[in-house]
Motif scaffolding. Structure first.
Motif, PDB file in Angstrom:
ATOM      1  N   SER A 101     -13.270  43.349 105.285  1.00 42.40           N
ATOM      2  CA  SER A 101     -12.962  42.328 104.283  1.00 42.40           C
ATOM      3  C   SER A 101     -11.720  42.718 103.493  1.00 42.40           C
ATOM      4  O   SER A 101     -11.407  43.903 103.335  1.00 42.40           O
ATOM      5  N   ALA A 102     -11.025  41.722 102.974  1.00 45.58           N
ATOM      6  CA  ALA A 102      -9.810  41.969 102.192  1.00 45.58           C
ATOM      7  C   ALA A 102     -10.155  42.447 100.792  1.00 45.58           C
ATOM      8  O   ALA A 102     -11.256  42.210 100.291  1.00 45.58           O
ATOM      9  N   ASP A 103      -9.215  43.132 100.161  1.00 43.58           N
ATOM     10  CA  ASP A 103      -9.374  43.487  98.752  1.00 43.58           C
ATOM     11  C   ASP A 103      -9.348  42.201  97.924  1.00 43.58           C
ATOM     12  O   ASP A 103      -8.755  41.192  98.324  1.00 43.58           O
ATOM     13  N   ARG A 104      -9.972  42.237  96.770  1.00 42.73           N
ATOM     14  CA  ARG A 104      -9.996  41.072  95.902  1.00 42.73           C
ATOM     15  C   ARG A 104      -9.527  41.438  94.504  1.00 42.73           C
ATOM     16  O   ARG A 104      -9.771  42.532  94.002  1.00 42.73           O
ATOM     17  N   ASP A 105      -8.859  40.478  93.873  1.00 45.40           N
ATOM     18  CA  ASP A 105      -8.392  40.603  92.487  1.00 45.40           C
ATOM     19  C   ASP A 105      -8.503  39.204  91.899  1.00 45.40           C
ATOM     20  O   ASP A 105      -7.647  38.347  92.126  1.00 45.40           O
TER      21      ASP A 105
END
Length: 302
Positions: A101-105
């Motif tokens: 999964s991608a990093d989230r911000d």
């Protein structure tokens, strides 16, 4: 900044999933971030959850994720939250993606912490080989399956006498093992003796068994005491260092203090499940807490 949500739910156990499901049904836009390291991962079957008695905890979580993700206004992602800080919109939540999964911000108007607890088992080398099968930590969850068996109550804490007494609900053959660390006072030992519960204070070298079936505990002097099942008293730890900005009030154990609606001392920050007092509970209790807190969040959003 990739997105803004009404609520970010941190933790994909029963509390977090139950809250997320009720929130999306209240037309809240929800992101659920799950670190995918459940405390009960070693448990093959969970019990006491109405209509799901005997289900694998991992299967229960999988079903919950699918139900939440089935709503258009919900997003479920595997990710380890690294920071929750204050922002004009409410909170800024950062997470490292896991399992591809991608990093989230992201930004969130409200945040619900439902990450549960981590646990430290007694220092006995091969304890994990039997934990979740012959050895458990929750009487309400697994006591029925061990009923009538010779039980070992193993821990390194000062409340072993109380745990041993509770074990007598399921078996009359109970023995306490302090592993040379746990505390049983003289008064407690006399009280236990009246219930025919012996206390073994010597250190446990290892658990003994064949093909995963527990047959006893070997002490450091070589003595083997026959037991076929047992309950472990882990030490539990609340981990919420990612709350780098908001500093909610906690109790002496680090559990997040909340009111009846799951509100912490920080406006907009909520908590549900094992990370709140009294700590570890049955899955169905955690799920109920998640539903209760979600209702408070919806009402606070009006």
């Amino acid at each position: 900044m990739s997105d803004t949500f009404d609520v970010v739910v941190i933790g994909g156990g029963p509390a977090g999933l139950s809250a997320a499901l009720n929130l999306v049904r209240a037309r809240q836009r929800v992101l659920l971030l799950d670190g995918n390291r459940p405390r009960n991962a070693a448990t093959l079957n969970s019990h006491g959850f109405l209509t799901r008695d005997g289900v694998s905890p991992l299967e229960l979580r999988k079903l919950g994720r699918e139900e939440v993700a089935g709503y258009d206004n919900a997003e479920v992602q595997f990710g380890t939250v690294t920071e929750v800080s204050a922002d004009d919109a409410g909170f800024r939540v950062k997470a490292d993606g896991i399992r591809g999964s991608a990093d989230r911000d992201v930004l969130a108007r409200r945040v619900l912490v439902a990450t549960g607890l981590t646990e430290t088992l007694p220092s006995i080398g091969n304890i994990r080989a039997y934990y979740g099968t012959a050895l458990h930590s929750c009487y309400e969850c697994d006591g029925f399956e061990k009923a009538g068996e010779p039980l070992a109550i193993v821990g390194e804490s000062d409340d072993l006498a109380q745990h041993a007494l509770l074990a007598t609900v399921w078996s009359r053959d109970v023995m306490v093992f302090t592993n040379g660390v746990g505390t049983v006072t003289d008064a407690d030992e006399r009280m236990l003796a009246e219930r025919n519960i012996p206390v073994e204070r010597r250190e446990v070298a290892e658990f003994v068994g064949e093909r995963g079936v527990l047959t006893g505990l070997r002490l450091v002097d070589g003595t083997v005491i026959e037991r076929t099942a047992g309950f472990i008293r882990p030490l539990w730890h609340a981990t919420h260092s990612y709350l780098s900005g908001p500093q909610p009030l906690t109790d002496d154990l680090g559990l997040l203090l909340v009111d009846s609606g799951g509100r912490t001392s920080v406006p907009g920050l909520y908590a549900a499940g094992d990370i709140t007092p009294p700590g570890p509970e049955q899955l169905i209790v955690a799920a109920g807490a998640g539903a209760q807190v979600s209702a408070a969040i919806v009402r606070d959003s009006i």
